[in-house]
Enzyme design. Structure first.
Site, mmCIF file in Angstrom:
data_model
loop_
_atom_site.group_PDB
_atom_site.id
_atom_site.type_symbol
_atom_site.label_atom_id
_atom_site.label_comp_id
_atom_site.label_asym_id
_atom_site.label_seq_id
_atom_site.Cartn_x
_atom_site.Cartn_y
_atom_site.Cartn_z
ATOM 1 N N ARG A 273 0.825 -1.208 0.000
ATOM 2 C CA ARG A 273 0.000 0.000 0.000
ATOM 3 C C ARG A 273 0.863 1.262 0.000
ATOM 4 O O ARG A 273 1.777 1.400 0.813
ATOM 5 C CB ARG A 273 -0.911 -0.004 1.231
ATOM 6 N N GLY A 345 -7.262 -0.419 6.863
ATOM 7 C CA GLY A 345 -8.217 0.646 6.588
ATOM 8 C C GLY A 345 -9.606 0.110 6.301
ATOM 9 O O GLY A 345 -10.064 -0.843 6.935
ATOM 10 N N GLY A 346 -10.278 0.684 5.333
ATOM 11 C CA GLY A 346 -11.648 0.300 5.013
ATOM 12 C C GLY A 346 -11.791 -1.158 4.641
ATOM 13 O O GLY A 346 -12.798 -1.803 4.961
ATOM 14 N N GLU A 369 -13.653 -20.941 28.209
ATOM 15 C CA GLU A 369 -12.652 -21.614 29.048
ATOM 16 C C GLU A 369 -12.037 -20.660 30.068
ATOM 17 O O GLU A 369 -10.835 -20.687 30.328
ATOM 18 C CB GLU A 369 -11.576 -22.283 28.200
#
Length: 397
Positions: A273, A345-346, A369
């Site tokens: 990204r 992100g989205g 548990e």
């Protein structure tokens, strides 16, 4: 693939490293991330069958019940859960419930009981379930109200269990019940109830945020033969706690698998990204998140495999160590996965992406548990008890 250098830690033997290698190969072939529109019951049944056919369910029962080792090897169970959870939450679920559901039989069953109920579990031919939680008794096991009354030939069970994993698909249910009106922890016993037994039903299936087979069980004058009693009358609480001593740290291992996958997904995202013409990985805020995630993963792994190793080395009880491992690893995994969602992100909250699935998968592990809060009480109680005992000994000496 996550860092596997931890396998060189002194907690592990060559057989554990071999298991890790074989199970990674298996999981890449059989446990690709699932489409949640699939039939969850069918998915779990298939995982049980395949894990059994390929020999991995032999880890969930002892050798005298068709398993691989003389007694349950907690390090192997934890490694298996970590690897399976990394790939597919339902693969982990299907594996561990074979062990947790039959654990009382493995730990306290007679040779005849083990031969009757465990080989089918190890082969993946029978699905097991543990029936402990009730509407008013979750972490408070001593408050169980399902009643077992002797009837001359065995016992009659009456009561309700809920949030039971594999409820509705299991072939055999290990049930914690109260003997008549005997109060408290000393009044409990453990029974095996087979699916189809008259008076036993699963009237409701329960939907949760990460789909798993869960159900509510009802017992209405359910006739259980005397030979289905595991251990002795009144030993139910001890049996239940001993079972958790083995499997509680493996909950942390499942959380660890989820966390390792989240870190790998995050690393992929920040590497690919670009934000403002540079990689997301180049920002110091991103690097700080990655550093925190990696550190929490290693810290969790150390606690988990310390607890597992301690149990495997012959410790009678590892309640404190297992509670620490379960508490820290599940809370840490929640933080790690949340950070991964943030870095995505989205897309991190979009169905069909791994980190969104992980975000839903991890939440229940902080509850079942032993909730985080209950485990804190256990850890504090055991820590203080050790101190108090030492002070008492000093005063007496």
């Amino acid at each position: 693939m996550p860092d596997r250098s931890y396998l060189a830690w002194p907690f592990f033997e060559d057989r554990h490293r071999d298991l890790s290698s074989r199970l990674w190969t298996w999981a890449r072939k059989h446990a690709a991330h699932h489409d949640e529109s699939d039939d969850i019951d069918a998915t779990c049944r298939q995982f049980v069958r395949q894990l059994g056919q390929d020999g991995f369910l032999g880890l969930t029962v002892p050798k005298d019940g068709g398993g691989l080792y003389d007694r349950l090897d907690v390090r192997s169970l934890a490694l298996a859960r970590e690897i399976l959870a990394y790939h597919h939450g339902l693969a982990d679920f299907s594996f561990v419930m074979q062990g947790l559901g039959s654990g009382p039989i493995s730990l306290f069953g007679t040779p005849e009981q083990k031969q009757r109920w465990l080989p089918g579990v190890a082969k993946g031919e029978k699905i097991a379930a543990l029936s402990m939680s009730e509407p008013e008794a979750g972490s408070d096991v001593a408050n169980i109200s399902t009643v077992a009354v002797p009837d001359g030939q065995g016992y009659r069970l009456n009561g309700v269990k809920t949030w039971i994993s594999n409820g509705g698909i299991a072939d055999q249910y290990t049930v914690i019940a109260r003997l008549g009106d005997t109060p408290g922890a000393k009044g409990l016993a453990v029974f095996v109830v087979e699916a189809g037994t008259p008076g036993f039903s699963v009237p409701e299936r329960i939907d949760v945020i990460a789909p798993h087979p869960l159900g509510r069980l009802e017992f209405k004058d359910c006739a259980v033969p005397a030979g289905n009693l595991i251990g002795k009358p009144g030993e139910g609480f001890k049996i239940a706690m001993s079972n958790l001593d083995v499997f509680r740290s493996t909950v942390g291992a499942a959380a660890l698998g989820f966390a390792r996958r989240a870190l790998d997904e995050a690393l992929h995202r920040v590497h690919e990204r670009k934000v403002f013409n540079q990689k997301l990985a180049d920002y110091q805020l991103t690097q700080a998140k990655i550093a925190d995630m990696a550190t929490e993963i290693d810290a969790a792994a150390l606690l988990i495999y310390r607890a597992a190793w301690t149990k495997d080395m012959g410790a009678t009880r590892v309640t404190r160590e297992a509670s620490m491992a379960k508490m820290y690893a599940t809370e840490a995994a929640q933080r790690v996965i949340d950070a991964a969602v943030q870095l995505w992100g989205g897309l991190g909250v979009t169905k069909g992406y791994m980190v969104e699935s992980l975000y839903r998968e991890i939440r229940a592990l902080r509850i079942y548990e032993g909730t985080t809060e209950i485990n804190k009480l256990v850890i504090a109680g055991q820590t203080y008890a050790a101190y108090a005992a030492e002070e008492t000994a000093k005063a007496a000496g």
